[in-house]
Every structure is written in structure tokens, then in C-alpha cells.
Write an enzyme that holds these catalytic residues in place. Structure first.
Site, PDB file in Angstrom:
ATOM      1  CE  LYS A  89      -4.313   1.649   1.863  1.00  0.00           C
ATOM      2  NZ  LYS A  89      -4.722   2.047   0.533  1.00  0.00           N
TER       3      LYS A  89
ATOM      4  N   GLY B  90       6.666   0.610   5.563  1.00  0.00           N
ATOM      5  CA  GLY B  90       7.524  -0.318   4.838  1.00  0.00           C
ATOM      6  C   GLY B  90       7.584  -0.026   3.352  1.00  0.00           C
ATOM      7  CB  CYS B  91       4.904   0.617   0.886  1.00  0.00           C
ATOM      8  SG  CYS B  91       4.069  -0.958   1.199  1.00  0.00           S
ATOM      9  CB  THR B  92       7.317   5.132   2.765  1.00  0.00           C
ATOM     10  OG1 THR B  92       5.915   5.416   2.592  1.00  0.00           O
ATOM     11  CG2 THR B  92       8.117   6.418   2.653  1.00  0.00           C
TER      12      THR B  92
ATOM     13  CB  SER C  83       9.012   3.519  -2.741  1.00  0.00           C
ATOM     14  OG  SER C  83       7.981   2.561  -2.934  1.00  0.00           O
TER      15      SER C  83
END
Length: 164
Positions: free
Chosen positions: A47, A52-54, A57
Site C-alpha cells: 500500500k 515499509g512501502c515508503t 520505494s
């Protein structure tokens, strides 16, 4: 909207990845065939705008020029909308595009949808995973159940070690 022309799942390392196209940021469409002759990195994440995704990325952003120097292109994929992706991409100043897969066609094609525990409840979501497709369109590497720390470097090490 995603279009997998063969309506197939990616089955195994060494196999050719079925041609597909999908909506992505930058008001463009991703087409697998448009990247023939390059290594293609697809990283699936749960998401936009989550910790974690930030972090993941940003790690890929920070090595982007090294990926390009290794004849590799990278794309992030989640079920988020294009609008969410555009905001996430702009906020993090990502130099690569994000693919929107709201109907889970790509997620199912790469078998990344899993049951996960969140706060004691079972929920269905994307298992953080990364795939490398070689210059001839074959799946040559996959990481499943990715832990964010050092993952981007592992991907760079892999694509850098493969001949162009």
C-alpha cells in the site's frame, strides 16, 4: 485497466512472461513488450504511504541511476489507484513509474496475493515480492516475502551481475 493478452500466470523461473499491459503513473500505459532488450524489475508492495512501502520505494529511488546503468528499468505495483500512486510518486520524488492493479490481475498473474495476519485478524493482501525479467522476457529471479532492509541492494547486485 490491466490486460494480460494470454490470461496466464507466471509459472516458474526461466519461463517466458506472458505479454501484458497496465495503467501506470505519468498518464501512460505499461507494456511489457516496450521494454524488450532491458531487464525489467517489478516490485509488488501492499500500500502507498505506509512505512515499509515508503522505505522500500525510497531505497529503489536511491539506486535508480545504478539500475539504469545496469540496463534495468523498475516499476512498483500495488492495488492502489492511479491517483494514490501519483501522490505517492510525487511525495517521494520517485524517478520511475508505479503500476495500478486494482482488479489484482497482475497480483494473481505473479501469485502475490496471500492471507496475512494484521492485528490478530486474517486479511488478504499483497505479499511484498520482487521479480526480474531478463532482456528476452524470461523470469530469471524472484524474491517473495521480502524484508525491506537491504532488499534494493540485493536486487541491484543481481541485475549488475547479469550480463547486459
Amino acid at each position: 485497466m490491466l490486460n494480460n493478452t494470454n490470461n496466464e500466470a507466471v509459472s516458474a523461473l526461466g519461463c517466458e512472461v506472458p505479454q501484458f499491459s497496465a495503467a501506470m503513473t505519468g498518464a501512460t500505459e505499461f507494456k511489457l513488450s516496450a521494454h524488450a532488450g532491458k531487464k525489467i524489475i517489478l516490485y509488488f508492495y501492499p500500500k502507498d504511504n505506509t512505512p515499509g512501502c515508503t522505505t522500500e520505494s525510497i531505497a529503489f529511488r536511491d539506486i535508480h541511476s545504478q539500475l539504469l546503468a545496469s540496463n534495468a528499468v523498475i516499476f512498483g505495483i500495488s492495488r492502489d489507484s492511479l491517483r494514490s500512486h501519483e501522490g505517492f510518486k510525487n511525495k517521494l520524488e520517485l524517478p520511475f513509474e508505479l503500476i495500478s492493479d486494482p482488479d489484482e490481475t497482475l497480483c494473481l498473474m505473479f501469485n502475490v496475493m496471500k492471507m496475512k495476519n494484521m492485528y490478530g485478524k486474517q486479511v488478504r493482501g499483497i505479499e511484498r515480492s520482487t521479480f526480474v525479467i531478463d532482456e528476452s522476457g524470461r523470469l530469471v529471479k524472484e524474491w517473495r516475502g521480502v524484508k525491506v532492509a537491504d532488499h534494493a541492494q540485493a536486487v541491484l547486485d543481481f541485475v549488475s551481475s547479469k550480463p547486459n
